[in-house]
Design an enzyme around this catalytic site. Structure first.
Site, PDB file in Angstrom:
ATOM      1  N   ASP A 169       0.830  -1.208   0.000  1.00  0.00           N
ATOM      2  CA  ASP A 169       0.000   0.000   0.000  1.00  0.00           C
ATOM      3  C   ASP A 169       0.869   1.265   0.000  1.00  0.00           C
ATOM      4  O   ASP A 169       1.989   1.261   0.518  1.00  0.00           O
ATOM      5  CB  ASP A 169      -0.910  -0.009   1.236  1.00  0.00           C
ATOM      6  CG  ASP A 169      -2.032   1.011   1.119  1.00  0.00           C
ATOM      7  OD1 ASP A 169      -2.375   1.404  -0.013  1.00  0.00           O
ATOM      8  OD2 ASP A 169      -2.566   1.415   2.170  1.00  0.00           O
ATOM      9  N   ASN A 181     -11.185  -2.574  -4.796  1.00  0.00           N
ATOM     10  CA  ASN A 181     -10.473  -1.592  -5.619  1.00  0.00           C
ATOM     11  C   ASN A 181     -11.212  -1.238  -6.917  1.00  0.00           C
ATOM     12  O   ASN A 181     -10.874  -0.257  -7.581  1.00  0.00           O
ATOM     13  CB  ASN A 181      -9.039  -2.058  -5.930  1.00  0.00           C
ATOM     14  CG  ASN A 181      -8.101  -1.969  -4.730  1.00  0.00           C
ATOM     15  OD1 ASN A 181      -7.204  -2.795  -4.563  1.00  0.00           O
ATOM     16  ND2 ASN A 181      -8.292  -0.955  -3.887  1.00  0.00           N
TER      17      ASN A 181
END
Ligand code: IPE
Ligand code: IPE
Ligand code: MG
Length: 262
Positions: A28, A76
């Site tokens: 991330d 996502n």
């Protein structure tokens, strides 16, 4: 004699100070890395591929057996269309570029997730890449794409029920776990999340039950060999007890559960 379950690492205590057998990573911070440099978010994703290459190489060097990375979550899809489409193209491009190297290094590649969400050319590429490396015996590299921990548990429940028609109760943890998309690997010893957030974001919900968690503020494109070694060192300094006392681990005294008092 204790019979260790075939995949659960939560009942046997792995040798201390060892290289983790299985490392799972939430990669991330790509967007923030790019934004800090006044670049578009997607430039961070491209740079993130370089970080992944370095991390794979380091895991190979250190003797890690399983490396599982979260590349695209089932959530996502909520991102802007252009970013999703860039990520898909980057996946295709990177896989095409790297698959020979992966194969040469005797690694076995798997892509885990709901592939029904992807275009056919990408699915074909994934299947071909998996087939190419299927007989390899080295490090297991698994990419979680369109993956969600809840999706995994639900699809495992469906499969478990389908495999025992008419049975509606009495299932064991192992009955379910054997149908999880990641059932081929032991549970992660070390979980790493870069980018500063301290959450699981629907990654490997079942398997992280007893993993050692490591969070770092480093953004994924900045993560590399030295940062991974730091995470491994932190892991090696921990005491994994799996419900036991510290004294039991030191004395090697057997669990009460072994003699039937589970
Ligand atoms: C992780 O980086 C990559 C994916 C989720 C595909 P992000 O894109 O989430 O980066 P940040 O968290 O916005 O910085
Ligand atoms: C988790 O990162 C998913 C991947 C790295 C693929 P996100 O950036 O999507 O997670 P949230 O939204 O901050 O929880
Ligand atoms: Mg993020």
């Amino acid at each position: 004699m204790v019979r260790l379950p075939f995949l659960s690492s939560t009942r046997g205590v792995p040798e201390a100070a060892k290289i983790p057998r299985h490392i799972a990573i939430i990669m991330d911070g790509n967007g923030r890395w790019a934004r800090k440099r006044l670049m578009p978010r997607v430039a961070g994703h491209a740079k993130g591929v370089d970080a992944l290459r370095e991390v794979i190489r380091t895991c190979l060097d250190r003797g890690v057996e399983y490396l599982t990375v979260f590349a695209f979550s089932s959530e996502n899809w909520r991102r802007p269309k252009d970013e999703v489409s860039f990520l898909m193209q980057l996946f295709v491009k990177s896989l095409k570029l790297e698959i020979e190297r992966i194969h040469r290094n005797n690694m076995r590649l798997r892509v885990v997730g709901d592939l029904a969400g992807f275009d056919k050319p990408l699915v074909d590429l994934i299947r071909d890449s998996e087939a190419l490396t299927a007989a390899n015996t080295g490090m297991n590299l698994t990419i979680c794409a369109n993956y969600g921990g809840r999706w995994d548990v639900m699809q495992a429940v469906d499969k478990m029920l389908a495999s025992s028609p008419g049975v509606t109760s009495g299932f064991s943890e192992d009955d379910l776990a054997s149908h999880l998309a990641l059932s081929f690997c032991p549970e992660p010893d070390l979980f790493i999340r870069t980018g500063g957030e301290q959450r699981i974001s629907n990654f490997m919900l079942w398997q992280l039950a007893y993993s050692e968690l490591y969070f770092t503020d480093k953004l994924w494109p900045e993560f590399g060999e030295a940062a991974l070694d730091e995470a491994i060192l932190s892991y090696q300094q921990r005491e994994r007890r799996f419900g036991r006392t510290s004294e039991q681990l030191v004395s090697g005294e057997p669990d009460s559960s072994v003699s039937g008092h589970a």
